[in-house]
Design an enzyme around this catalytic site. Structure first.
Site, PDB file in Angstrom:
ATOM      1  N   HIS A  21      -3.086   9.681   7.251  1.00 36.60           N
ATOM      2  CA  HIS A  21      -3.758   8.419   7.858  1.00 36.60           C
ATOM      3  C   HIS A  21      -3.476   8.477   9.354  1.00 36.60           C
ATOM      4  CE1 HIS A  21      -4.767   4.126   6.807  1.00 36.60           C
ATOM      5  NE2 HIS A  21      -5.367   4.425   8.057  1.00 36.60           N
ATOM      6  N   GLU A  32      -0.828   4.476  -0.462  1.00 36.42           N
ATOM      7  CA  GLU A  32      -0.102   4.909   0.822  1.00 36.42           C
ATOM      8  C   GLU A  32       1.385   4.358   1.081  1.00 36.42           C
ATOM      9  OE1 GLU A  32      -2.630   4.598   4.416  1.00 36.42           O
ATOM     10  OE2 GLU A  32      -4.150   5.961   3.466  1.00 36.42           O
ATOM     11  N   ARG A  40     -10.900   4.005   3.772  1.00 27.58           N
ATOM     12  CA  ARG A  40     -10.040   3.149   2.958  1.00 27.58           C
ATOM     13  C   ARG A  40      -9.686   4.230   1.559  1.00 27.58           C
ATOM     14  NH1 ARG A  40      -7.698   1.250   6.883  1.00 27.58           N
ATOM     15  NH2 ARG A  40      -7.097  -0.996   7.139  1.00 27.58           N
TER      16      ARG A  40
END
Length: 316
Positions: free
Chosen positions: A277, A259, A230
């Protein structure tokens, strides 16, 4: 008798929608960042969530009939699990089905970063090879020490795959595990002894900023940081500063603090290999994640038992 009401937060595939629409009456949020479900609040029994906004505590409190939250993804730090458990609401996620692809991406980032593959691609595309000669040398991974931060399901898969690269694998975890890898109770000490640090730890307050200045400086000017866990794990401003100043050698990142926004300063760094991601973003894995997220909803509605509750809900 009406179908059970499902609130959808974020996108779902046609494959998922086809199965869900046969069981649930589907309601949608206006966006995935915590907008109110409005008049539907009193009738919602289930939530499917796939979005940056997650499921905050105030949304859980606003849904008096809520029974289950199905999270699309193995990480569930954007769901207020504490508030859900307090209400007797089960939270599920999608573990295991994405282990292989996420571990592959961690290895990919380690290799691409250490071997300068991204900058070398730019070198040849810019026509520099015939003009300037061979690209600068890169670094091999063989003989290096690789530390894994977070030896859960994905971390174990990363360690297994690392075995073919001729590296020494060590790990830092909340608890020592019965595995053939060296254990460090202190993350800074492990970083000091590592050439490469691969972060696979979950998000949340317990791990927020765990890779900060002290860890980054311990990894050092020749060190490589890889993060497929993360974005919140890493102190992003400190990472940028260390990469700029040469206090950290390189970074390979698939996740970021805010993000989908990525700091321009990070985008400008040649010693950072960046992905949007996509660690689990293969057709096969995303289908498997979607299938499991849907099956949790259907099975719970039919039997009162979820297939893959998060650990906090195991006893529910």
């Amino acid at each position: 008798m009406s179908d059970p009401r499902l609130l959808m937060i974020g996108p779902a595939t046609e494959r998922m929608l086809c199965r869900l629409s046969g069981v649930f009456e589907i309601h949608r949020m206006a966006d995935d960042r915590g907008a109110s479900p409005g008049a539907d609040a009193a009738i919602i029994e289930y939530i499917y969530v796939n979005g940056h906004g997650g499921v905050p505590g105030d949304l859980i409190a606003a849904l008096p009939r809520l029974r289950l939250i199905s999270n699309y993804g193995v990480g569930y730090d954007t769901v207020n699990v504490e508030a859900a458990v307090a209400r007797g609401v089960v939270v599920t996620h999608t573990p295991d089905v994405l282990n292989d692809d996420v571990a592959n991406t961690a290895i990919l980032l380690m290799l691409a970063t250490s071997r300068n593959f991204l900058s070398d691609s730019g070198y040849i595309r810019a026509g520099r090879w015939p003009v300037e000669g061979d690209a600068p040398l890169s670094s091999a991974v063989r003989g290096k020490t690789v530390g894994i931060l977070g030896l859960g399901r994905i971390g174990l898969e990363v360690a297994r795959k690392l075995s073919v690269f001729g590296v020494e694998t060590v790990y830092h975890n909340r608890h020592r595990r019965d595995v053939p890898y060296g254990y460090y109770g202190d993350l800074v000490e492990m970083a000091r002894d590592c050439d490469i640090l691969i972060c696979v730890a979950p998000g949340g307050e317990a791990t927020r900023g765990i890779v900060g200045r002290e860890v980054i400086e311990a990894l050092g000017a020749d060190g490589i940081l890889v993060n497929v866990g993360r974005g919140s794990i890493v102190d992003e401003p400190e990472l940028i500063s260390a990469l700029r100043q040469g206090r950290l050698g390189k970074a390979g990142l698939d996740v970021f603090a805010n993000e989908p926004e990525v700091p321009p300063e990070l985008l400008a760094l040649e010693n950072a290999t960046l992905l949007p991601h996509v660690a689990s973003a293969t057709v096969e894995t995303r289908d498997a994640m979607g299938d499991l997220a849907v099956e949790n909803l259907i099975q719970f509605h039919a039997t009162g038992r979820a297939l893959t509750p998060v650990p906090e809900c195991d006893a529910m």
